[in-house]
Design a protein around this motif. Structure first.
Motif, PDB file in Angstrom:
ATOM      1  N   CYS A 234     -73.876 -69.501 -20.089  1.00  0.00           N
ATOM      2  CA  CYS A 234     -73.078 -70.733 -20.106  1.00  0.00           C
ATOM      3  C   CYS A 234     -73.859 -71.827 -19.396  1.00  0.00           C
ATOM      4  O   CYS A 234     -74.218 -71.671 -18.220  1.00  0.00           O
TER       5      CYS A 234
ATOM      6  N   TRP B 251     -73.978 -76.054 -18.493  1.00  0.00           N
ATOM      7  CA  TRP B 251     -73.196 -77.293 -18.513  1.00  0.00           C
ATOM      8  C   TRP B 251     -73.849 -78.360 -17.657  1.00  0.00           C
ATOM      9  O   TRP B 251     -74.731 -78.077 -16.834  1.00  0.00           O
TER      10      TRP B 251
ATOM     11  N   ALA C  74     -75.406 -84.969 -19.693  1.00  0.00           N
ATOM     12  CA  ALA C  74     -74.474 -84.427 -20.681  1.00  0.00           C
ATOM     13  C   ALA C  74     -74.864 -84.861 -22.089  1.00  0.00           C
ATOM     14  O   ALA C  74     -74.807 -84.060 -23.038  1.00  0.00           O
TER      15      ALA C  74
ATOM     16  N   ASP D   2     -66.713 -76.361 -23.925  1.00  0.00           N
ATOM     17  CA  ASP D   2     -65.976 -77.305 -23.094  1.00  0.00           C
ATOM     18  C   ASP D   2     -65.542 -76.614 -21.805  1.00  0.00           C
ATOM     19  O   ASP D   2     -65.726 -75.404 -21.629  1.00  0.00           O
TER      20      ASP D   2
ATOM     21  N   LEU E 153     -65.309 -72.562 -20.785  1.00  0.00           N
ATOM     22  CA  LEU E 153     -66.144 -72.050 -19.701  1.00  0.00           C
ATOM     23  C   LEU E 153     -65.310 -71.213 -18.728  1.00  0.00           C
ATOM     24  O   LEU E 153     -65.707 -70.106 -18.342  1.00  0.00           O
TER      25      LEU E 153
ATOM     26  N   PHE F 209     -67.379 -82.123 -15.261  1.00  0.00           N
ATOM     27  CA  PHE F 209     -67.918 -81.501 -16.473  1.00  0.00           C
ATOM     28  C   PHE F 209     -68.082 -82.562 -17.553  1.00  0.00           C
ATOM     29  O   PHE F 209     -67.125 -83.233 -17.944  1.00  0.00           O
TER      30      PHE F 209
ATOM     31  N   GLY G  42     -71.263 -78.945 -22.390  1.00  0.00           N
ATOM     32  CA  GLY G  42     -71.738 -77.586 -22.150  1.00  0.00           C
ATOM     33  C   GLY G  42     -72.150 -76.909 -23.441  1.00  0.00           C
ATOM     34  O   GLY G  42     -71.924 -77.413 -24.544  1.00  0.00           O
TER      35      GLY G  42
ATOM     36  N   GLY H 260     -75.724 -74.248 -14.327  1.00  0.00           N
ATOM     37  CA  GLY H 260     -75.069 -75.539 -14.141  1.00  0.00           C
ATOM     38  C   GLY H 260     -75.873 -76.487 -13.292  1.00  0.00           C
ATOM     39  O   GLY H 260     -77.038 -76.221 -12.947  1.00  0.00           O
TER      40      GLY H 260
END
Length: 394
Positions: free
Chosen positions: A121, A123, A130, A151, A155, A167, A170, A274
Motif C-alpha cells: 500500500c 500513499w 499525490a 483511497d 487503505l 491522505f 494512493g 507512506g
C-alpha cells in the motif's frame, strides 16, 4: 518423401536458430562451460543466486566474498519485492513483473524461503506528491501492470489499525511481497552448497589478470584463483574491479539505514509505503522501518537514539507497533547504475567476464540468477537481458 523433407527442414532450421543464438554471446558462453570452473565474485543475494542456478545446470562454481555473505547491500536492504517500476519504459516495468514471478518459482524450489505475499500500500499527502502518484499509477495501469488506485477507506480496510495522516492519493500493488533478505540468502546459500558450490570467505579480490583477450585469474589476498568464466557480482566493488580490465560500469552509490525491532506477534501482513517511510513486519515478527532508503538519500545514522526514534515514528503510522524494542540498525550502500537499468551480461573484452549489477537486487535476484546461468552455461543470449549489457557504456 514429404515427411522426410519436412524433418530435414526442421533440422536445418534448428541448426540455424542455434547458430544465431550462440553468435549473440562471446565464445566462452557455450554449453561446454557447464563443466568448466565458474568463479563468482560476491556472495550477496545476486552472487548467491547466480551460483545456485549455475550449479543446478551442472557448472563447477566457486564464490569469493570479501567479508561474509550478504555483508554488503543485502543485509541493509528493505527487501520489498517490487512488481512494477515507473522509472523507465514499459519493457523495464515488465522486467520487474517477471522478477517477482521468479520469486514464486524459486520459493517453490526452496520452500525454506519465507515470503510475505501481502502486497504493498503506497500513499501520499495532498499536493504535488499525490498528483505524481496518481499519474504514475495511471501510467502503470496503461502498461497492464498489477496496480490499482487506493483511497483512504480501502487503505484502512486492507490494513486495520493504520493511521495514514493527511491522505491525497494512493495505490495498491497486490502482487508485491517482502522477505527477510538474510534469511532468503541463507536458504539460497545452503541450497547452493548442497548442489556443490564452494564459498570462500573472507577472501578479498584485489585485481584481475588478462592475457589480452580473456581473464586468466583473479588475485586475492590469499593468492591467485584460476577459472574459465568469471562473474562480477560484488555490488559496489564492481566498477573498480571492472576498471582493471577496461570495462566501464558507472554507478551512483546511495546509502540508507533501517531500524529492526525484536520479534513481536505478527499483525501486519502488507508493506506500508507512506510519507513517513517504508514499514513492514517480516515473517519472523521483526518490524523493519526506514525513511531514508531511496535514490538520492544519504542515511548513515545507525545510533540507538535514531533507531528508537524511527520505531516511534513507525508506531504513529501503525499504532499496534507501539512499544516495539529496537534490536539492531542496519546500514547499506546500494550501487545504482547511472541510468537505473541493470548492467548484466558477457563483456566484449575480456570475453569470459560476466557482469551482474542491478538496483532492486533483492527483487531481481532469482530472475538474474536463472538468466545469467542460462547465458553462461547454455551459451544463448536471453532476449530479456539484451538492452542491459555493459557495452552501452563503452
Amino acid at each position: 518423401m514429404r515427411r522426410a523433407a519436412a524433418r530435414l527442414d526442421r533440422r536445418r532450421a534448428l541448426k540455424l536458430l542455434t547458430a544465431v543464438g550462440a553468435a549473440s554471446l562471446p565464445a566462452v558462453g557455450f554449453a561446454q562451460a557447464q563443466r568448466r570452473r565458474v568463479v563468482v565474485i560476491g556472495a550477496g543475494i545476486i552472487g548467491a543466486s547466480i551460483a545456485y542456478h549455475l550449479a543446478r545446470r551442472g557448472a563447477r562454481v566457486l564464490v569469493l566474498e570479501k567479508a561474509s555473505p550478504g555483508s554488503g547491500a543485502t543485509q541493509g536492504a528493505f527487501a520489498m519485492l517490487i512488481a512494477t517500476h515507473d522509472g523507465g519504459d514499459r519493457a523495464f516495468n515488465d522486467l520487474y513483473g517477471l522478477a517477482v514471478r521468479d520469486w514464486r518459482r524459486l520459493q517453490g524450489e526452496l520452500p525454506g524461503i519465507r515470503v510475505q505475499w501481502g502486497g504493498t500500500c503506497t500513499w501520499a499527502p495532498p499536493g504535488p506528491a499525490a498528483k505524481t502518484l496518481e499519474a504514475l499509477t495511471r501510467q502503470l495501469q496503461g502498461w497492464g501492470a498489477p496496480i490499482r488506485p487506493l483511497d483512504a477507506a480501502e487503505l484502512v480496510r486492507l490494513t486495520p489499525g493504520v493511521v495514514p495522516g493527511p491522505f491525497g492519493a494512493g495505490s495498491f500493488s497486490p502482487e508485491q511481497g517482502t522477505l527477510d533478505p538474510m534469511q532468503a540468502l541463507g536458504a539460497l546459500q545452503a541450497a547452493a552448497r548442497r548442489t556443490g558450490v564452494e564459498f570462500r570467505f573472507p577472501c578479498e579480490v584485489t585485481s584481475l589478470t588478462t592475457d589480452g583477450h580473456t581473464i586468466t585469474a583473479v588475485h586475492t589476498k590469499d593468492g591467485p584463483v584460476l577459472g574459465d568464466v568469471f562473474v562480477l557480482a560484488a555490488g559496489a566493488a564492481v566498477p573498480q574491479l571492472a576498471d582493471h580490465v577496461g570495462v566501464k560500469v558507472p554507478i551512483n552509490l546511495v546509502s540508507g539505514t533501517l531500524a529492526h525491532s525484536a520479534p513481536r506477534p505478527p499483525v501486519l501482513g502488507r508493506v506500508l509505503n507512506g510519507p513517513a517511510g517504508s514499514l513492514k513486519q517480516d515473517p519472523d515478527g521483526r518490524i523493519v522501518f526506514g525513511p531514508d532508503y531511496r535514490p538520492g538519500a544519504n542515511g548513515t545514522d545507525t545510533s540507538q537514539a535514531y533507531g528508537e526514534a524511527l520505531l516511534a515514528t513507525a508506531a504513529t503510522v501503525f499504532p499496534p507497533f507501539a512499544g516495539a524494542r529496537l534490536e539492531t540498525m542496519t546500514l547499506g550502500y546500494v550501487p545504482i547504475p547511472v541510468d537505473t537499468h541493470p548492467i548484466v551480461g558477457f563483456c566484449a573484452a575480456p570475453a569470459n567476464l560476466y557482469v551482474a549489477l542491478t538496483m532492486s537486487g533483492i527483487t531481481m535476484a532469482p530472475l538474474m540468477g536463472r538468466m545469467a546461468a542460462a547465458e553462461i552455461v547454455g551459451g544463448v543470449g536471453e532476449a530479456t537481458l539484451a538492452p542491459y549489457r555493459a557495452a552501452r557504456f563503452a
